[in-house]
Design an enzyme around this catalytic site. Sequence first.
Site, PDB file in Angstrom:
ATOM      1  N   SER A  24       0.796  -1.227   0.000  1.00 34.21           N
ATOM      2  CA  SER A  24       0.000   0.000   0.000  1.00 34.21           C
ATOM      3  C   SER A  24       0.827   1.275   0.000  1.00 34.21           C
ATOM      4  O   SER A  24       0.298   2.342  -0.283  1.00 34.21           O
ATOM      5  CB  SER A  24      -0.949   0.012   1.199  1.00 34.21           C
ATOM      6  OG  SER A  24      -0.220   0.128   2.408  1.00 34.21           O
ATOM      7  N   LYS A  73       0.653   4.624   6.911  1.00 36.72           N
ATOM      8  CA  LYS A  73       0.117   5.448   5.827  1.00 36.72           C
ATOM      9  C   LYS A  73       0.734   6.845   5.920  1.00 36.72           C
ATOM     10  O   LYS A  73       1.430   7.185   6.868  1.00 36.72           O
ATOM     11  CB  LYS A  73      -1.411   5.573   5.931  1.00 36.72           C
ATOM     12  CG  LYS A  73      -2.185   4.261   5.986  1.00 36.72           C
ATOM     13  CD  LYS A  73      -2.177   3.518   4.678  1.00 36.72           C
ATOM     14  CE  LYS A  73      -2.980   2.223   4.781  1.00 36.72           C
ATOM     15  NZ  LYS A  73      -2.849   1.389   3.568  1.00 36.72           N
TER      16      LYS A  73
END
Length: 283
Positions: free
Chosen positions: A63, A137
């Site tokens: 990701s 993230k």
Amino acid sequence: MEGRDGDGDGADGPGEDGDGKGRPKGKPRSFWKELPLLIGIALVLALLIKTFLVQAFSIPSNSMNNTLLRGDRVLVDKLTPWFGSEPERGEVVVFHDPGGWLKEAPESDSGPVIEGIQKALSFIGLMPSAEEKDLIKRVIAVGGDTVECQKGGPVKVNGKALDEPYIQSGDTPCDDRPFGPVKIPDDRLWVMGDNRDDSLDSRYHQNIEQGTVPVDEVVGRAIVVAWPIDRWSTLSVPGTFDQPGLSAAAAVGPSALGLAGALPIVLWRRARMTRKATARQES
């Protein structure tokens, strides 16, 4: 008496210690006797470093490509939050699953010995934990910001478009999942992966607190890619987050300053017109 004193001197003379074992005074202990103490000190220091300073984390997915690749090891700064520092836009952060973001972890089949070693090393911070449900993230917006992204367009924070060179080549900013505008509540964050086409980030969890992450769930900021060696690099904040007017407070600032500057002028003109009207009436 003298003979006994002499015997005592011989048993505990200046060339030997007082334990009666005949070991000369000043002779260092053997390495093997010192080893348990050294290991104990090392473990305590490692535990303190993990708790208060830095901790290693493993990248579990794609990701964050290409900034971080699956299997990379990053060092996470855990010190600055202790002094009240909060995550800022552009930082790559590790945070606990705020609820429902991660599926149940698959059961390990590595065996009890390997699992025990991994748990011991992860406890002191020398190895990433296989049990902790953590994600990594990039922070895009913080409390008070408004963030949005329409298909074919860029991500915007407080109306300012972000130039995002860090997203994976070939990806669009949000075409697979447009969103917003979303007003970020205080003490929460909007986070997105750099691999926009393969990141279940804030965009995909808007049914839970609008997809935002509590600041309290942030473990720390990822600062360095430490492993593998050929990928060593620092994780700095991209320049796009330094552009003027990006901050919600700064965006309101010019209007407030303009109002403050205009007020004295308006009052002066009003007073002047009042004096002129009074003078005409008197004449």
